[in-house]
Scaffold this motif. Structure first.
Motif, PDB file in Angstrom:
ATOM      1  N   THR A 174     -22.570  36.175  22.634  1.00 39.48           N
ATOM      2  CA  THR A 174     -22.616  36.556  21.301  1.00 39.48           C
ATOM      3  C   THR A 174     -21.158  37.095  20.397  1.00 39.48           C
ATOM      4  OG1 THR A 174     -23.838  37.991  19.491  1.00 39.48           O
ATOM      5  CG2 THR A 174     -23.069  38.953  21.561  1.00 39.48           C
ATOM      6  N   ASP A 175     -21.308  36.994  19.335  1.00 36.12           N
ATOM      7  CA  ASP A 175     -19.903  37.321  18.474  1.00 36.12           C
ATOM      8  C   ASP A 175     -18.786  36.693  19.054  1.00 36.12           C
ATOM      9  OD1 ASP A 175     -21.616  39.758  18.282  1.00 36.12           O
ATOM     10  OD2 ASP A 175     -20.303  40.494  17.335  1.00 36.12           O
ATOM     11  N   ALA A 176     -19.029  35.041  19.145  1.00 35.69           N
ATOM     12  CA  ALA A 176     -17.913  34.228  19.324  1.00 35.69           C
ATOM     13  C   ALA A 176     -17.837  33.207  18.145  1.00 35.69           C
ATOM     14  CB  ALA A 176     -18.336  33.296  20.694  1.00 35.69           C
ATOM     15  N   ASN A 177     -16.614  32.778  18.153  1.00 34.67           N
ATOM     16  CA  ASN A 177     -16.296  31.756  17.043  1.00 34.67           C
ATOM     17  C   ASN A 177     -15.688  30.523  17.830  1.00 34.67           C
ATOM     18  OD1 ASN A 177     -14.046  32.900  16.789  1.00 34.67           O
ATOM     19  ND2 ASN A 177     -13.638  32.453  14.792  1.00 34.67           N
ATOM     20  N   TYR A 178     -15.062  30.758  18.997  1.00 38.70           N
ATOM     21  CA  TYR A 178     -14.331  29.975  19.771  1.00 38.70           C
ATOM     22  C   TYR A 178     -14.662  29.956  21.231  1.00 38.70           C
ATOM     23  CZ  TYR A 178     -10.630  27.374  21.784  1.00 38.70           C
ATOM     24  OH  TYR A 178     -10.092  25.916  22.481  1.00 38.70           O
ATOM     25  N   ILE A 179     -15.047  28.646  22.064  1.00 42.69           N
ATOM     26  CA  ILE A 179     -15.386  28.890  23.432  1.00 42.69           C
ATOM     27  C   ILE A 179     -14.340  27.843  24.007  1.00 42.69           C
ATOM     28  CG2 ILE A 179     -16.823  28.590  25.315  1.00 42.69           C
ATOM     29  CD1 ILE A 179     -19.067  29.211  23.471  1.00 42.69           C
ATOM     30  N   ALA A 180     -13.431  28.074  24.798  1.00 44.21           N
ATOM     31  CA  ALA A 180     -12.429  27.100  25.240  1.00 44.21           C
ATOM     32  C   ALA A 180     -13.005  26.085  26.041  1.00 44.21           C
ATOM     33  CB  ALA A 180     -11.274  27.818  25.901  1.00 44.21           C
ATOM     34  N   GLU A 181     -12.444  24.817  26.414  1.00 47.59           N
ATOM     35  CA  GLU A 181     -13.149  23.949  27.211  1.00 47.59           C
ATOM     36  C   GLU A 181     -13.453  24.205  28.505  1.00 47.59           C
ATOM     37  OE1 GLU A 181     -14.349  20.953  26.535  1.00 47.59           O
ATOM     38  OE2 GLU A 181     -13.579  21.375  24.313  1.00 47.59           O
ATOM     39  N   GLY A 182     -12.504  24.896  29.294  1.00 50.29           N
ATOM     40  CA  GLY A 182     -12.612  25.421  30.441  1.00 50.29           C
ATOM     41  C   GLY A 182     -13.862  26.345  30.676  1.00 50.29           C
ATOM     42  N   GLU A 183     -14.062  27.130  29.604  1.00 48.18           N
ATOM     43  CA  GLU A 183     -15.196  27.961  29.758  1.00 48.18           C
ATOM     44  C   GLU A 183     -16.724  27.284  29.390  1.00 48.18           C
ATOM     45  OE1 GLU A 183     -14.450  31.573  30.606  1.00 48.18           O
ATOM     46  OE2 GLU A 183     -12.779  30.425  31.189  1.00 48.18           O
ATOM     47  N   MET A 184     -16.530  26.378  28.675  1.00 47.61           N
ATOM     48  CA  MET A 184     -17.721  25.471  28.172  1.00 47.61           C
ATOM     49  C   MET A 184     -18.146  24.901  29.697  1.00 47.61           C
ATOM     50  SD  MET A 184     -18.516  25.025  25.164  1.00 47.61           S
ATOM     51  CE  MET A 184     -19.345  23.637  24.703  1.00 47.61           C
ATOM     52  N   CYS A 208     -21.088  29.918  12.686  1.00 49.64           N
ATOM     53  CA  CYS A 208     -22.405  29.893  11.533  1.00 49.64           C
ATOM     54  C   CYS A 208     -23.249  28.831  12.068  1.00 49.64           C
ATOM     55  CB  CYS A 208     -21.641  29.346  10.339  1.00 49.64           C
ATOM     56  SG  CYS A 208     -20.834  27.666  10.282  1.00 49.64           S
ATOM     57  N   LEU A 209     -24.312  28.764  11.423  1.00 47.21           N
ATOM     58  CA  LEU A 209     -25.275  27.931  12.218  1.00 47.21           C
ATOM     59  C   LEU A 209     -24.789  26.483  12.536  1.00 47.21           C
ATOM     60  CD1 LEU A 209     -28.343  27.445  12.710  1.00 47.21           C
ATOM     61  CD2 LEU A 209     -28.894  26.907  10.511  1.00 47.21           C
ATOM     62  N   PRO A 210     -24.098  25.578  11.465  1.00 48.17           N
ATOM     63  CA  PRO A 210     -24.002  24.390  11.950  1.00 48.17           C
ATOM     64  C   PRO A 210     -22.962  24.338  13.163  1.00 48.17           C
ATOM     65  CG  PRO A 210     -23.488  24.535   9.779  1.00 48.17           C
ATOM     66  CD  PRO A 210     -23.911  25.813  10.054  1.00 48.17           C
ATOM     67  N   GLU A 211     -21.949  25.298  13.460  1.00 42.33           N
ATOM     68  CA  GLU A 211     -20.968  25.531  14.556  1.00 42.33           C
ATOM     69  C   GLU A 211     -21.890  25.843  15.865  1.00 42.33           C
ATOM     70  OE1 GLU A 211     -17.101  27.030  12.228  1.00 42.33           O
ATOM     71  OE2 GLU A 211     -18.714  28.506  12.886  1.00 42.33           O
ATOM     72  N   ALA A 212     -22.778  26.761  15.735  1.00 40.45           N
ATOM     73  CA  ALA A 212     -23.748  27.129  16.831  1.00 40.45           C
ATOM     74  C   ALA A 212     -24.387  26.062  17.369  1.00 40.45           C
ATOM     75  CB  ALA A 212     -24.536  28.184  16.526  1.00 40.45           C
ATOM     76  N   LEU A 213     -25.030  24.879  16.410  1.00 38.41           N
ATOM     77  CA  LEU A 213     -25.943  23.745  16.842  1.00 38.41           C
ATOM     78  C   LEU A 213     -24.918  22.747  17.399  1.00 38.41           C
ATOM     79  CD1 LEU A 213     -28.080  23.564  13.768  1.00 38.41           C
ATOM     80  CD2 LEU A 213     -28.627  24.431  15.932  1.00 38.41           C
ATOM     81  N   GLU A 214     -23.610  22.768  17.045  1.00 38.18           N
ATOM     82  CA  GLU A 214     -22.805  21.865  17.553  1.00 38.18           C
ATOM     83  C   GLU A 214     -22.634  22.198  19.160  1.00 38.18           C
ATOM     84  OE1 GLU A 214     -19.521  20.868  14.678  1.00 38.18           O
ATOM     85  OE2 GLU A 214     -18.469  20.780  16.511  1.00 38.18           O
ATOM     86  N   VAL A 215     -22.368  23.569  19.409  1.00 36.41           N
ATOM     87  CA  VAL A 215     -21.944  24.150  20.847  1.00 36.41           C
ATOM     88  C   VAL A 215     -23.335  23.797  21.558  1.00 36.41           C
ATOM     89  CG1 VAL A 215     -21.519  26.214  22.129  1.00 36.41           C
ATOM     90  CG2 VAL A 215     -20.382  25.979  19.940  1.00 36.41           C
ATOM     91  N   ILE A 216     -24.396  24.088  21.084  1.00 37.58           N
ATOM     92  CA  ILE A 216     -25.715  23.870  21.809  1.00 37.58           C
ATOM     93  C   ILE A 216     -25.704  22.228  22.175  1.00 37.58           C
ATOM     94  CG2 ILE A 216     -28.037  23.836  21.441  1.00 37.58           C
ATOM     95  CD1 ILE A 216     -27.688  26.480  19.753  1.00 37.58           C
ATOM     96  N   GLU A 217     -25.380  21.600  21.449  1.00 40.34           N
ATOM     97  CA  GLU A 217     -25.651  20.262  21.594  1.00 40.34           C
ATOM     98  C   GLU A 217     -24.704  19.646  22.674  1.00 40.34           C
ATOM     99  OE1 GLU A 217     -25.696  17.604  17.882  1.00 40.34           O
ATOM    100  OE2 GLU A 217     -25.251  15.876  19.304  1.00 40.34           O
ATOM    101  N   ARG A 218     -23.684  20.417  22.555  1.00 42.01           N
ATOM    102  CA  ARG A 218     -22.603  19.937  23.761  1.00 42.01           C
ATOM    103  C   ARG A 218     -23.104  20.330  25.091  1.00 42.01           C
ATOM    104  NH1 ARG A 218     -16.956  21.470  22.618  1.00 42.01           N
ATOM    105  NH2 ARG A 218     -16.795  20.775  24.887  1.00 42.01           N
ATOM    106  N   VAL A 219     -23.648  21.676  25.063  1.00 37.20           N
ATOM    107  CA  VAL A 219     -24.028  22.389  26.376  1.00 37.20           C
ATOM    108  C   VAL A 219     -25.281  21.599  26.785  1.00 37.20           C
ATOM    109  CG1 VAL A 219     -24.799  24.338  27.500  1.00 37.20           C
ATOM    110  CG2 VAL A 219     -22.936  24.447  25.995  1.00 37.20           C
ATOM    111  N   GLY A 220     -26.208  21.072  25.817  1.00 36.37           N
ATOM    112  CA  GLY A 220     -27.497  20.602  26.307  1.00 36.37           C
ATOM    113  C   GLY A 220     -28.453  21.298  27.121  1.00 36.37           C
ATOM    114  N   PRO A 221     -28.648  22.598  26.727  1.00 38.41           N
ATOM    115  CA  PRO A 221     -29.470  23.375  27.448  1.00 38.41           C
ATOM    116  C   PRO A 221     -31.137  22.940  27.421  1.00 38.41           C
ATOM    117  CG  PRO A 221     -29.149  24.713  25.622  1.00 38.41           C
ATOM    118  CD  PRO A 221     -28.216  23.442  25.744  1.00 38.41           C
ATOM    119  N   ARG A 222     -32.028  23.278  28.039  1.00 43.03           N
ATOM    120  CA  ARG A 222     -33.438  22.755  27.666  1.00 43.03           C
ATOM    121  C   ARG A 222     -34.101  23.745  26.581  1.00 43.03           C
ATOM    122  NH1 ARG A 222     -38.403  24.227  29.859  1.00 43.03           N
ATOM    123  NH2 ARG A 222     -37.430  25.935  31.096  1.00 43.03           N
TER     124      ARG A 222
END
Ligand SMILES: [Zn+2]
Ligand SMILES: [Zn+2]
Ligand SMILES: [Zn+2]
Length: 267
Positions: A174-184, A208-222
């Motif tokens: 929470t309270d993130a607006n950037y997660i580096a590649e290595g941490e991803m 924001c919502l579109p950015e969070a959805l982008e991260v979620i899509e990259r991680v691909g959790p169930r």
């Protein structure tokens, strides 16, 4: 995991706000300050049921009472903004009941802020009623809290380093607006991802919502759950309809079960 609070720093409703979200009768539009409790249920007798709290904001007392929490094994702090640590003074109740100091895990920045803002806890004192805490500084390496292995995930909240946490197949950031590649990379294979999404419009220090959805899509959790929402996100019922499959807005009181087969436990 139980979501104890899913609101941004002011909570929802916002004091004195008359907007449609703040006046909504839907219980899911009432959001205490962001916090969650992970309850570990294990076959291992030593940690049969371990309660790990993530963040201890100003609504901590109310959240503990509402969910009838009778013990806490550890607290993980994402960062020391007041909406995440403002309830620290109230660990006293657990100190009395458990007869020991509270173990708190946090990064160097959060440690410095807490030692400054709650200096009376750490100074020599003669008052038996003060809170008692052991601060454990963590950085990159996995650590054990409440009997289980926790992997810290470093993220940025504008210029402030914050920590997310992975426990087995659950990750909470929470309270993130950037997660580096290595941490991803550390998020690979998570079943459930919790991520902050403040509102639909861009913000300088939160996804924001579109950015969070982008991260979620990259991680691909169930499944993914959004948290730390502002009244500007809109009505729960309406926003829920716009979300992609497998992504939900969290709400206060929501419980999520995650099975982690190879969870590392230590007594
Ligand atoms: Zn916050
Ligand atoms: Zn409002
Ligand atoms: Zn913050």
């Amino acid at each position: 995991m139980t979501f104890l609070g899913t609101g941004t720093s002011q909570g929802v409703p916002v004091v004195a706000c008359r907007c449609g979200v703040c006046r909504s009768a839907d219980a899911r539009d009432k959001r205490l300050r962001t916090s969650a409790m992970v309850q570990i249920h294990s076959d291992n007798q030593a940690i049969k049921q371990s309660n790990i709290l993530i963040d201890i904001g100003p609504d901590f007392r109310q959240q503990m009472l509402k969910h009838e929490v009778d013990h806490l094994d550890a607290i993980l702090v994402t960062h020391a903004h007041r909406d995440h640590v403002g309830g620290l003074d109230d660990i006293r109740s657990f100190n009395y009941v458990q007869g020991r100091k509270m173990d708190i895990y946090l990064n160097a920045e959060a440690r410095r802020a807490i030692e400054r803002d709650y200096h009376y806890i750490f100074e020599p004192h003669e008052f038996p009623g003060l809170p008692e805490a052991d601060l454990h500084e963590v950085d990159d390496a996995p650590f054990v809290a409440g009997g289980v292995e926790v992997t810290p995930i470093r993220a940025m909240h504008k210029t402030l380093p914050v920590l997310g946490f992975r426990i087995g197949k659950l990750a909470y950031i929470t309270d993130a607006n950037y997660i580096a590649e290595g941490e991803m990379e550390k998020l690979k294979g998570v079943e459930v991802l919790v991520l902050n999404a403040l509102r639909k419009e861009k913000h300088f220090s939160h996804f924001c919502l579109p950015e969070a959805l982008e991260v979620i899509e990259r991680v691909g959790p169930r499944r993914a759950y959004l948290t730390h929402m502002s009244h500007e996100m809109g009505l729960h019922a309406e926003v829920a309809k716009e979300l992609p499959e497998g992504v939900e807005l969290a709400f206060d009181g929501l419980e999520v079960e995650v099975k982690s087969e190879k969870l590392k436990v230590k007594s």
